[in-house]
Structure formats: structure tokens, C-alpha cells
Design an enzyme around this catalytic site. Structure first.
Site, PDB file in Angstrom:
ATOM      1  N   SER A 305      37.100   8.435  32.853  1.00  0.00           N
ATOM      2  CA  SER A 305      36.534   8.959  31.612  1.00  0.00           C
ATOM      3  C   SER A 305      35.074   8.595  31.421  1.00  0.00           C
ATOM      4  O   SER A 305      34.633   7.507  31.828  1.00  0.00           O
ATOM      5  CB  SER A 305      37.328   8.414  30.413  1.00  0.00           C
ATOM      6  OG  SER A 305      38.665   8.840  30.450  1.00  0.00           O
ATOM      7  N   HIS A 398      41.860   7.677  23.735  1.00  0.00           N
ATOM      8  CA  HIS A 398      42.827   7.140  24.696  1.00  0.00           C
ATOM      9  C   HIS A 398      43.530   5.889  24.171  1.00  0.00           C
ATOM     10  O   HIS A 398      44.745   5.737  24.363  1.00  0.00           O
ATOM     11  CB  HIS A 398      42.134   6.850  26.026  1.00  0.00           C
ATOM     12  CG  HIS A 398      41.752   8.092  26.775  1.00  0.00           C
ATOM     13  ND1 HIS A 398      42.687   8.986  27.253  1.00  0.00           N
ATOM     14  CD2 HIS A 398      40.533   8.608  27.119  1.00  0.00           C
ATOM     15  CE1 HIS A 398      42.076   9.990  27.858  1.00  0.00           C
ATOM     16  NE2 HIS A 398      40.771   9.782  27.795  1.00  0.00           N
TER      17      HIS A 398
END
Length: 462
Positions: A305, A398
Site C-alpha cells: 500500500s 486497513h
């Protein structure tokens, strides 16, 4: 000159130019016509065919307006088609009087009806149209652009967000795999909507849809060719530490049946009008289940990410550089700058050095910078807050889904965008099926950030 002559002159000018009313971008005549169309839609008179025709005419009217006209259109709905204050007051009084009696429930129903605005009925009319759902989503995208300039629109925005949340409940959504054999119009949408790593060509897209890759998206039945959110997955041997390696079109195709790790390397929301309507967490859970069924050897599910606001935060917090770069690190960097480089005597000098991305081309210098940059990122992810939540939006997503910060990767994205956002750093968030619920509960209740020992040690947090 008499007042009458002045008035006639003003009237003539307004007629020539198209008089702009208090609504901003519409003439009085346009405003009156739109109000009548809105009233007809809100009243809902006639049968289904009539309702569809009215909604279609209203949608056409809106789409023909320029940006200023659309803002004025939405303001009319927001300010003139809300609940009737007198009806609400009357129903509320009856409800208060009926509390504790057998009439309480009927009074409650009456109050709920009074609070229901005509705006909702107008929105519902569009559902009869073939592309009505997409029209409402795009209308909200327009509305969001005007909110900061017009507070009167905020109640309407909250109302439409709530309604869209019901219409786009995850129970109504369909998970589909997108492959190279999917319709071309859908593949074009992927190229258009990719928000993390730009799809540069059709060959780039084909690489992302190869046999060692997967792409999944959520769709609404009323928007069958419009992905709402999609995730791109790489099937690999172990945790990935470079997005350039994942996106390399010339790399050999990996045998997906041997894969032990699934890397979610790009997650893109596609519809601006659905801001605030969350289904990303459900997407990942469904994708994990799908992958586990097709590839039983998969044991690790993680992301690669971006850290999109790291650089912005670091530039606003100069003390963070002092905490990230020790004296030994500063001296090591100074040895590799070169005779023509900036003099490096402190962490502040390193901050100045990194303002120019030329440092990436100096391999030894880049290597000397990595420990300090990794510590900067670790402290940022663990300590930087926006209120009580993590400052970084990707971290919020997340961690809010039960993931753990597993590893920070230096020079993982050396594209211009990656350097601009985070000095090239990326992070692996690990989704451990056995720990997701525990992590999610601790994060939601106490703000605890699940973190690997390596990241915590890098941040120098006990």
C-alpha cells in the site's frame, strides 16, 4: 431621469442578459420551470409511466445546465423541498402529548411521516429510469463539490448519503472477477478509474489481468457496467516489496498454483458520489474467500500500500526528522552526498536534501537514507493522528478492517508520484484471518494499532 425610466431600463437589460435570481445561475423563468418540475415529481401524481416521464424530463433539465446552473438547481431542492416545519411541530406536539398512552405509536408514525422530506421522494423517482441510479450517484458527486461554498446544501447531502447507503447495502452488491475477456467497455472503465497506480497502456492492463493476477469488483444490479470499487491482486511466493516489480510487463508469469501469498496492490473507489458509503472491507473479505477456494496453498493475504500523506505530514512537522535520523545516520548520509551536494550536518539538512528527488539516482546515498526514512514512516503510521484516528487515510482503511502493519518497504515505489507522496516508501498491511476480528475490536474500541515487532522497533516505541 425618472425612477420609471430607470426601472424600464433595468428590466430591458435583465431581459437581454437573462436575469439571475437569488438561486445564482438560473433566470427567473428557468427557476420557475424547475420548481414546477420538482413539485410534479414530489407529488407523484398519475401512474408509473407518467412518473417515469416526469423523472426523465427533470433529469434532462439538470444535465443540460452548466455548473452554476446545477448548483442553483440543487439549492432549490435543498431549501424548498425539505420537511414542512409546521407539520413537524404539530406532529412533535402530538407525540409528546401521547407519550405513555396507547396513542404513542400512532403519534410516532405521524412524526416520522412529517420528518420525511419531499427531497427523498424526488430522488426515488429517478429509480424508475434505466440509468437513474447512476444519475443520482453523479448528482451527489456534483453536490459534494458545492458543499463548502453553500452550507444550505448540507442537510440534503446527509439525506442523500443515507439513502445511497441503503440502496448500495453490501447485500445488494455482486462480486465479479474482471478478466481480459471481460467486455471492452468494462476494461476501459478500469483504465479510467484506477486511482493508485496509473494503467499506462492496454499491454499494462493485460499484464494486470494475466494468469498470476486477479481483479475483483463490486457491482450494483442497476449499474452493471460501472464497478463501484475494485481490487487488483498479485499471486506471488512471498510478501512483495516493490510495486515496480509487480507491474513489470516483461517479468515472467508466475505459476499461480504455486502461490503462497496474495498481494492486494491497488484498491480504487470509482464513484465520487458514493463517498461515505463503505463497502471496501466487505470486498476484501469476499475476495479472500474466493482466492482461498481457488488457490488452497495461499497462506498469506497482505497489501502493498501507498503512504499517500507521509511527505505532506513530514514537511509540516520538522521535529519528526530529528526523531527519525540519529547523529550516526546523519553522518552516514553526509559521507555519500558528494562534493557538489548539499552540506549535511543535521536532520534538517536531510529534509532539505530530500526536497529534490535527484537523491534516488545516487545508489549509495539512497541506501544510507533508508533506515531514517523507514523510522520516519513507522513513527508516522503509529503516532500521527487526525483526532483520535490515524492521520494516513490508507492506514485508517486497513486498520479499520482488522489488518496489521507488517512491514515498511523503502524505494518500493520510485515513480514520480511515489516519491512525491512518500519518498518512495510503501507498507505491507497483513490480513491474518485468525486475528482480524481481534485487531478490529481493539482498534475500534481503544484505537490500538496492530503492528509487527519489526515496525515497532523501527519506530523506537516500547
Amino acid at each position: 431621469m425618472s425612477d420609471g425610466i430607470v426601472a424600464r431600463g433595468i428590466k430591458k437589460v435583465r431581459k437581454l442578459l437573462g436575469e439571475h435570481s437569488a438561486t445564482g445561475g438560473l433566470s427567473e423563468r428557468q427557476s420557475a420551470q424547475i420548481r414546477e418540475q420538482l413539485k410534479d415529481c414530489a407529488a407523484g401524481l398519475g401512474g408509473e409511466v407518467s412518473a417515469r416521464q416526469r423523472a426523465a424530463r427533470l433529469a434532462d433539465t439538470y444535465l443540460e445546465l452548466d455548473d452554476v446552473g446545477r448548483s442553483a438547481f440543487l439549492r432549490i431542492i435543498a431549501t424548498e423541498f425539505g420537511p414542512d416545519p409546521k407539520a413537524v411541530e404539530k406532529a412533535h406536539t402530538r407525540y409528546q402529548e401521547a407519550l405513555g398512552t396507547d396513542a404513542q405509536w400512532a403519534a410516532e408514525s405521524e412524526l416520522r411521516t412529517a420528518l420525511r422530506s419531499a427531497r427523498l421522494h424526488i430522488l426515488t423517482q429517478f429509480n424508475a429510469l434505466a440509468h437513474g441510479m447512476k444519475f443520482v450517484v453523479d448528482l451527489r458527486a456534483d453536490l459534494l463539490r458545492y458543499l463548502d461554498k453553500d452550507a444550505a446544501l448540507r442537510a440534503f447531502d446527509r439525506e442523500i448519503e443515507t439513502r445511497l447507503g441503503a440502496w448500495f447495502d453490501v447485500g445488494f452488491l455482486e462480486l465479479q472477477r474482471i478478466s481480459w475477456s471481460s467486455p471492452a467497455v468494462l476494461l476501459e472503465k478500469l483504465i479510467e478509474y484506477e486511482a493508485v497506480h496509473e494503467i499506462r497502456s492496454w499491454s499494462d492492463l493485460k499484464n494486470r489481468l494475466d494468469s498470476d493476477r486477479r481483479c475483483y469488483a463490486f457491482f450494483h444490479p442497476r449499474m452493471p457496467m460501472e464497478p463501484l470499487i475494485f481490487v487488483e491482486v498479485a499471486l506471488v511466493e512471498e510478501l512483495a516489496d516493490s510495486v515496480q516489480a509487480l507491474l513489470d510487463e516483461h517479468a515472467p508469469v508466475f505459476d499461480a498454483q504455486r502461490a503462497k501469498t496474495a498481494i492486494f496492490y491497488s484498491i480504487s473507489n470509482t464513484q465520487v458520489g458514493l463517498r461515505g458509503v463503505s463497502f471496501g472491507n466487505f470486498l476484501l473479505k469476499r475476495v479472500v474467500d474466493d482466492l482461498k477456494r481457488d488457490f488452497p496453498r495461499l497462506a498469506t493475504f497482505a497489501t502493498l500500500s501507498p503512504i499517500p500523506t507521509l511527505r505532506r505530514w513530514a514537511e509540516k512537522n520538522p521535529e519528526a526528522w530529528q526523531q527519525a535520523f540519529s547523529e550516526d545516520m546523519v553522518q552516514r548520509v553526509a559521507r555519500h552526498v558528494g562534493s557538489k551536494g548539499v552540506a549535511i550536518n543535521s536532520a534538517e539538512d536531510i529534509r532539505t536534501l530530500l526536497a529534490d528527488d535527484a537523491w534516488v539516482a545516487n545508489t549509495r546515498l539512497a541506501r544510507a537514507l533508508q533506515p531514517g526514512l523507514a523510522r520516519l514512516a513507522a513513527r508516522y503510521l503509529l503516532l500521527a493522528k487526525a483526532g483520535s484516528r490515524p492521520y494516513d487515510p490508507v492506514a485508517r482503511f486497513h486498520l479499520g478492517n482488522g489488518a496489521r502493519i507488517e512491514r515498511i518497504n523503502t524505494l518500493a515505489d520510485n515513480s514520480a508520484n511515489g516519491l512525491q507522496q512518500s519518498f518512495g516508501l510503501m507498507v505491507n498491511y497483513l490480513y491474518d484471518p485468525d486475528a482480524i476480528e481481534t485487531n478490529l475490536e481493539a482498534f475500534s474500541r481503544e484505537g490500538v494499532v496492530a503492528t509487527s515487532g519489526a515496525v515497532r522497533r523501527s519506530a523506537q516505541i516500547s
